[in-house]
Motif scaffolding. Structure first.
Motif, PDB file in Angstrom:
ATOM      1  N   ASP A  22      19.945  37.882  62.264  1.00 34.05           N
ATOM      2  CA  ASP A  22      18.768  38.256  62.350  1.00 34.05           C
ATOM      3  C   ASP A  22      18.469  37.831  61.028  1.00 34.05           C
ATOM      4  OD1 ASP A  22      18.530  38.821  64.886  1.00 34.05           O
ATOM      5  OD2 ASP A  22      18.837  40.988  64.573  1.00 34.05           O
ATOM      6  N   PHE A  25      18.275  33.690  61.254  1.00 34.47           N
ATOM      7  CA  PHE A  25      17.899  33.130  62.574  1.00 34.47           C
ATOM      8  C   PHE A  25      17.064  32.088  62.189  1.00 34.47           C
ATOM      9  CE2 PHE A  25      15.785  32.933  66.987  1.00 34.47           C
ATOM     10  CZ  PHE A  25      16.999  32.461  67.880  1.00 34.47           C
ATOM     11  N   GLU A  26      15.795  31.875  61.174  1.00 33.93           N
ATOM     12  CA  GLU A  26      15.258  31.175  60.927  1.00 33.93           C
ATOM     13  C   GLU A  26      14.993  30.195  60.589  1.00 33.93           C
ATOM     14  OE1 GLU A  26      11.463  31.719  62.670  1.00 33.93           O
ATOM     15  OE2 GLU A  26      12.314  32.620  63.560  1.00 33.93           O
ATOM     16  N   GLN A  27      16.018  30.058  60.035  1.00 30.97           N
ATOM     17  CA  GLN A  27      17.637  28.808  59.164  1.00 30.97           C
ATOM     18  C   GLN A  27      17.718  28.394  60.261  1.00 30.97           C
ATOM     19  OE1 GLN A  27      18.738  29.687  55.517  1.00 30.97           O
ATOM     20  NE2 GLN A  27      17.170  31.584  54.858  1.00 30.97           N
ATOM     21  N   ASN A  29      18.761  25.912  63.798  1.00 34.76           N
ATOM     22  CA  ASN A  29      18.211  24.777  63.949  1.00 34.76           C
ATOM     23  C   ASN A  29      19.253  24.082  65.343  1.00 34.76           C
ATOM     24  OD1 ASN A  29      15.523  24.725  63.020  1.00 34.76           O
ATOM     25  ND2 ASN A  29      16.632  24.235  61.091  1.00 34.76           N
ATOM     26  N   THR A  32      22.931  22.772  63.208  1.00 37.46           N
ATOM     27  CA  THR A  32      23.368  23.222  62.185  1.00 37.46           C
ATOM     28  C   THR A  32      24.640  23.938  61.914  1.00 37.46           C
ATOM     29  OG1 THR A  32      21.683  24.739  61.566  1.00 37.46           O
ATOM     30  CG2 THR A  32      23.340  26.171  60.805  1.00 37.46           C
ATOM     31  N   THR A  55      25.259  29.683  52.785  1.00 39.89           N
ATOM     32  CA  THR A  55      23.290  29.432  52.562  1.00 39.89           C
ATOM     33  C   THR A  55      23.873  29.191  50.750  1.00 39.89           C
ATOM     34  OG1 THR A  55      22.382  31.490  52.564  1.00 39.89           O
ATOM     35  CG2 THR A  55      21.972  30.886  53.969  1.00 39.89           C
ATOM     36  N   PRO A  94      14.994  32.010  71.722  1.00 39.41           N
ATOM     37  CA  PRO A  94      14.561  32.683  70.969  1.00 39.41           C
ATOM     38  C   PRO A  94      14.581  34.011  72.225  1.00 39.41           C
ATOM     39  CG  PRO A  94      13.436  31.019  70.015  1.00 39.41           C
ATOM     40  CD  PRO A  94      14.361  30.533  70.396  1.00 39.41           C
ATOM     41  N   GLN A 101      21.291  33.432  73.215  1.00 40.46           N
ATOM     42  CA  GLN A 101      20.383  32.749  72.409  1.00 40.46           C
ATOM     43  C   GLN A 101      20.661  31.472  71.514  1.00 40.46           C
ATOM     44  OE1 GLN A 101      18.723  35.677  70.246  1.00 40.46           O
ATOM     45  NE2 GLN A 101      16.910  36.893  71.514  1.00 40.46           N
TER      46      GLN A 101
END
Length: 111
Positions: A22, A25-27, A29, A32, A55, A94, A101
């Motif tokens: 969480d 999650f937005e990072q 793709n 990845t 990261t 998502p 997911q």
């Protein structure tokens, strides 16, 4: 010459909701890279393989290789073949159930 990669396995990321996914999650793709790391101290699965996302802020556990699909890979990692596999996200949805997911594709690095 670019190294070839042979298909090994596709699977979903297990335990996604219990770890750090969480936070990043937005990072994530399609494409990845995730790192496979043996979790020998895992009390639920002696063959546990964590999926880490790196990261600049650190390492995040996205989840695990499902327990019914990790035994053979665990043996390779235990023998020190940590560079044998290339693991990438192959699908993200998502809206799906947490356990569905994130899907990954694992390939074997060939020289």
């Amino acid at each position: 010459m670019k190294a070839k990669k042979a298909f090994y396995k596709e699977c979903h990321v297990a335990g996604r909701k219990y770890h750090d996914a969480d936070f990043v999650f937005e990072q994530l793709n399609v494409g990845t890279k995730l790192h496979l790391v043996r979790d020998t101290d895992n009390r639920y699965d002696p063959d546990a393989i964590a999926l880490l996302y790196h990261t600049n802020d650190g390492e995040f556990i996205i989840g695990y290789i499902p327990s019914n699909e990790n035994e053979e890979m665990a043996r390779f990692l235990d023998m020190g073949w940590t560079d044998l596999f290339d693991c990438r996200i192959s699908r993200i949805n998502p809206l799906a159930h947490y356990e569905q997911q994130i899907h990954i594709t694992i390939r074997i690095n060939q020289k």
